[in-house]
Design a protein around this motif. Sequence first.
Motif, short mmCIF file in Angstrom:
data_model
loop_
_atom_site.label_atom_id
_atom_site.label_comp_id
_atom_site.label_asym_id
_atom_site.label_seq_id
_atom_site.Cartn_x
_atom_site.Cartn_y
_atom_site.Cartn_z
N TRP A 2 0.96 -1.09 0.03
CA TRP A 2 0.01 -0.01 0.08
C TRP A 2 0.70 1.14 -0.02
N TRP A 8 -2.00 2.35 -5.44
CA TRP A 8 -3.53 3.09 -5.29
C TRP A 8 -3.95 3.48 -6.67
N LEU A 24 -3.31 -3.76 -2.35
CA LEU A 24 -2.79 -3.09 -1.46
C LEU A 24 -2.25 -3.69 -0.23
#
Length: 73
Positions: A2, A8, A24
């Motif tokens: 992440w 993202w 993530l």
Amino acid sequence: PWLKAANWAAVRPGMPELEVIGLLGAPSSMRVADNGRRRTLFYALEIGSSGYLAGNVVLEDARVVAVEAPRLR
């Protein structure tokens, strides 16, 4: 995973929860709404003694409805 901005950027509305976790990783914590349909996955990391880096993904019926990505470079 992440902590990578590209991961993202790959999270999109409608994406299934398992795909989000695949991108993530496991969230730091999770909150479930009273109705049980809405869930928020939180990703957080403490930085020093007074700061943190955080982002979250909101899911409804196990699909992405909103994303708040952390500010990563």
